[in-house]
Structures are given as structure tokens and as C-alpha cells.
Design a protein around this motif. Structure first.
Motif, PDB file in Angstrom:
ATOM      1  N   ALA A  82     -58.221 -23.854  -0.022  1.00  9.44           N
ATOM      2  CA  ALA A  82     -58.572 -22.708   0.826  1.00  9.44           C
ATOM      3  C   ALA A  82     -59.528 -21.769   0.081  1.00  9.44           C
ATOM      4  O   ALA A  82     -60.506 -21.276   0.659  1.00  9.44           O
ATOM      5  CB  ALA A  82     -57.317 -21.970   1.266  1.00  9.44           C
ATOM      6  N   VAL A  83     -59.268 -21.562  -1.209  1.00  9.25           N
ATOM      7  CA  VAL A  83     -60.134 -20.685  -1.996  1.00  9.25           C
ATOM      8  C   VAL A  83     -61.548 -21.285  -2.108  1.00  9.25           C
ATOM      9  O   VAL A  83     -62.544 -20.590  -1.882  1.00  9.25           O
ATOM     10  CB  VAL A  83     -59.544 -20.406  -3.404  1.00  9.25           C
ATOM     11  CG1 VAL A  83     -60.570 -19.734  -4.297  1.00  9.25           C
ATOM     12  CG2 VAL A  83     -58.294 -19.548  -3.300  1.00  9.25           C
ATOM     13  N   SER A  84     -61.633 -22.588  -2.417  1.00  9.90           N
ATOM     14  CA  SER A  84     -62.991 -23.158  -2.525  1.00  9.90           C
ATOM     15  C   SER A  84     -63.706 -23.147  -1.189  1.00  9.90           C
ATOM     16  O   SER A  84     -64.932 -23.005  -1.139  1.00  9.90           O
ATOM     17  CB  SER A  84     -63.028 -24.581  -3.090  1.00  9.90           C
ATOM     18  OG  SER A  84     -61.796 -25.107  -3.327  1.00  9.90           O
ATOM     19  N   GLN A  85     -62.938 -23.280  -0.101  1.00  5.41           N
ATOM     20  CA  GLN A  85     -63.569 -23.219   1.213  1.00  5.41           C
ATOM     21  C   GLN A  85     -64.131 -21.825   1.488  1.00  5.41           C
ATOM     22  O   GLN A  85     -65.256 -21.686   1.969  1.00  5.41           O
ATOM     23  CB  GLN A  85     -62.553 -23.609   2.294  1.00  5.41           C
ATOM     24  CG  GLN A  85     -63.180 -23.904   3.630  1.00  5.41           C
ATOM     25  CD  GLN A  85     -64.214 -25.025   3.542  1.00  5.41           C
ATOM     26  OE1 GLN A  85     -63.887 -26.153   3.239  1.00  5.41           O
ATOM     27  NE2 GLN A  85     -65.476 -24.701   3.794  1.00  5.41           N
ATOM     28  N   LEU A  86     -63.350 -20.795   1.137  1.00  5.56           N
ATOM     29  CA  LEU A  86     -63.843 -19.420   1.309  1.00  5.56           C
ATOM     30  C   LEU A  86     -65.101 -19.206   0.475  1.00  5.56           C
ATOM     31  O   LEU A  86     -66.061 -18.565   0.909  1.00  5.56           O
ATOM     32  CB  LEU A  86     -62.757 -18.414   0.910  1.00  5.56           C
ATOM     33  CG  LEU A  86     -61.614 -18.180   1.900  1.00  5.56           C
ATOM     34  CD1 LEU A  86     -60.545 -17.285   1.285  1.00  5.56           C
ATOM     35  CD2 LEU A  86     -62.131 -17.566   3.208  1.00  5.56           C
ATOM     36  N   GLN A  87     -65.070 -19.775  -0.755  1.00  5.23           N
ATOM     37  CA  GLN A  87     -66.220 -19.650  -1.649  1.00  5.23           C
ATOM     38  C   GLN A  87     -67.466 -20.306  -1.038  1.00  5.23           C
ATOM     39  O   GLN A  87     -68.536 -19.716  -0.997  1.00  5.23           O
ATOM     40  CB  GLN A  87     -65.911 -20.332  -2.987  1.00  5.23           C
ATOM     41  CG  GLN A  87     -65.662 -19.349  -4.107  1.00  5.23           C
ATOM     42  CD  GLN A  87     -64.725 -19.898  -5.169  1.00  5.23           C
ATOM     43  OE1 GLN A  87     -64.205 -21.021  -5.069  1.00  5.23           O
ATOM     44  NE2 GLN A  87     -64.491 -19.108  -6.205  1.00  5.23           N
TER      45      GLN A  87
END
Ligand code: C2E
Ligand code: CA
Ligand code: CA
Ligand code: CA
Length: 276
Positions: free
Chosen positions: A99-104
């Protein structure tokens, strides 16, 4: 007769044996995937919609497993086993990282959205849960992160859970109460928890407005949310009739197949850019 009795016993034990075998197999495959092929797990995203404006407010992340053995499988197939065996911790780590890499990635493309992630109740027993979250979610994304927990968390580990939830909200992370109405909820505790949203379980949204009981339950939860000064969010919206009723009843947010099924990142990216 005795004979039928015997064959029933045999039938049940065969069925039980099959189930146990499958469970052991899933457990083994799950372990292998977590250790050697974490890329077999991926997230699908379902829009959460503001029912007044029909704009996307955030996305709920839902895990899928592209297993070399079972094909594409859904969380109900493996999350309970992960919970029983303690592998849920690794799954949660994988989900949050993704989820964090997707937000990034989306940020780098100029797309701003929030993501809401499901957290198993057992995770709240982990003393280090808040620290894990803190390490995993960079500060700049914490305001774009929400966690979905169920009522059982509130019931089982009360004071330490309140503390953990408070620490999480202090970090800027939003807390949604999932499957509301299906578990054991103590209204006394409910008002002590720093939640922002009550998610009305799909079981109650089903068959509204026709089903009188569900209609009453849904309206009551919406009123309760207002009383607690939190938002109401209805899940499992599949028809226009449901949407109209929910809007009329003052429900603020919704999600369901009527708007969009959960979709992979690139598909949902198109929706984020162009709308439904
Ligand atoms: P949930 O959090 O209550 O998620 C809602 C489920 O309803 C999802 O099933 C979603 O795909 C489905 N759904 C959404 N809209 C509709 C609709 O209009 N009609 C119908 N019939 N279904 C709809 P899914 O993705 O199979 O997930 C099942 C459950 O697995 C979730 O229930 C959640 O409890 C759990 N889960 C999913 N992802 C994760 C995860 O990353 N970690 C953990 N711990 N649990 C997860
Ligand atoms: Ca959820
Ligand atoms: Ca739910
Ligand atoms: Ca559910």
C-alpha cells in the motif's frame, strides 16, 4: 439403522479428513509463498465513494493471492489460516508495504488518494504493532492511511487497544470500524475509541429498502454514527435503490459493486484519473 449410522460416521470423517488435509496444504503453500514468493500476493482496490458528490474518498485495499498451486484465491480462503498460524503478521507487513509503495507510485504520477487496509484483530495483541506501523509508513503518507478493524478488537483487549488506537490516530492514521453490527459492541466502549467511521456490514445493506428489519438496522447505525460524531459508510451497495435509500437516510459514504468491483492497481488508476 446401525448401518446408516456407521456410513454417516464414515462420511463425516472422510469430509473432515479432506478438510484437514486441505488446511495443511494451504498452510504449507502459504508459508512457502510468504518466504519465497511474496510477489504472489497483490492488492486490489475498491473505491469508497462520497454519496453526495459521488467522488472517490479513498480506496479499500483487499489482498489476493496468485498461488502457483490454487490459482487466484481470495482472503476468505487463506486469511483465517494465516490468523491461526501467526503468519498474519507477515501478511500484514506485505499488505502495508504494498500500500505504501502504491501511494508512492501514485504520488509520483500526481495522483492523490487515501488507502484503507484491513487489520486482523489478532494483530492488536502484538505489543509492537504501533512501532511496526510507524517504521513501515513514512510520515508523509500517514495522513493518507486508514486501518479497518472489527468490533472484536474493542471487546477483547480494551484498555491497551484504546491506547494503541490513540497512538495510531496521533500519527495521523485514520481508524474505521469494519463490519459494524455483526460483532459484540459495547456502546460504552464505542464512544471511547478514536474511530472516524462506522462501516455498516454488507449483511444489513443487502435487501434494503425492501427488508424492513435491515432498513431499521441501517437507519439506526446511521443515527448512532451521527450521535458519536463519526461518519457512516455502507458496504456492499449493488443497486441504485440501495443507494437512493442510503442517501435519503443520511449515510455519508458507500462502496460496492454498484460503483466498482475491487480492481488491480492499473485498472483503478484509470478510474482515479477519469472517474467511473
Ligand atoms: P471486508 O473487509 O468486509 O471486505 C468486504 C468484502 O466484500 C470484500 O471481499 C469485497 O470484495 C466484497 N465486496 C465489496 N463490494 C461488494 C458488493 O457490492 N457485493 C458483494 N457481494 N461483495 C462486495 P474480499 O475481498 O473477498 O475480502 C473478504 C474479507 O477478507 C474482508 O472483508 C476482510 O475481512 C478480509 N481481508 C481482505 N483483505 C485483507 C487484508 O489485507 N488483511 C486482512 N487481515 N484481511 C483482509
Ligand atoms: Ca474491510
Ligand atoms: Ca466489512
Ligand atoms: Ca466483512
Amino acid at each position: 439403522s446401525r448401518e446408516t449410522g456407521k456410513s454417516e460416521v464414515m462420511f463425516f470423517s472422510k469430509e473432515l479428513e479432506r478438510k484437514i488435509k486441505q488446511k495443511i496444504e494451504v498452510e504449507g503453500e502459504l508459508k512457502k509463498a510468504i518466504e519465497n514468493n511474496p510477489e504472489e500476493f497483490y492488492l486490489e482496490y475498491q473505491p469508497i465513494v462520497d454519496l453526495k458528490t459521488l467522488k472517490i474518498e479513498k480506496l479499500e485495499a483487499l489482498i489476493r493471492w496468485n498461488s502457483s498451486k490454487f490459482g487466484k484465491v481470495y482472503p476468505d480462503f487463506f486469511i483465517p489460516i494465516a490468523e491461526e498460524t501467526g503468519m498474519i503478521k507477515d501478511i500484514t507487513d506485505i499488505v502495508i508495504d504494498k500500500a505504501v509503495s502504491q501511494l508512492q507510485e501514485w504520488k509520483s504520477k500526481g495522483i492523490e488518494t487515501k488507502i484503507s487496509v484491513n487489520i486482523s484483530p489478532s494483530e492488536f495483541k502484538d505489543k509492537n504493532f504501533v512501532d511496526r506501523i510507524k517504521t513501515k509508513i513514512p510520515e508523509e503518507f500517514r495522513n493518507y492511511f486508514a486501518l479497518e478493524i472489527t468490533e472484536n478488537v474493542l471487546f477483547e483487549h480494551t484498555q491497551s487497544s484504546i491506547d494503541k488506537l490513540k497512538q495510531l490516530t496521533d500519527l495521523g492514521i485514520e481508524i474505521l470500524l469494519d463490519d459494524f453490527g455483526t460483532g459484540y459492541s459495547s456502546l460504552t466502549y464505542l464512544k471511547k475509541f478514536p474511530i472516524t467511521t462506522l462501516k455498516i456490514d454488507r449483511a444489513f445493506v443487502k435487501d434494503i429498502p425492501d427488508d424492513k428489519e435491515n432498513r431499521g438496522i441501517v437507519m439506526t447505525i446511521i443515527k448512532l454514527a451521527r450521535l458519536l460524531v463519526v461518519r457512516s459508510l455502507a458496504e456492499g451497495i449493488e443497486t441504485k435503490e440501495q443507494l437512493i435509500f442510503l442517501r435519503k437516510s443520511g449515510c455519508q459514504y458507500g462502496q460496492g459493486y454498484y460503483f466498482s468491483k475491487p480492481k488491480n492497481a492499473s485498472e483503478i488508476e484509470k478510474v482515479l484519473k477519469k472517474g467511473f
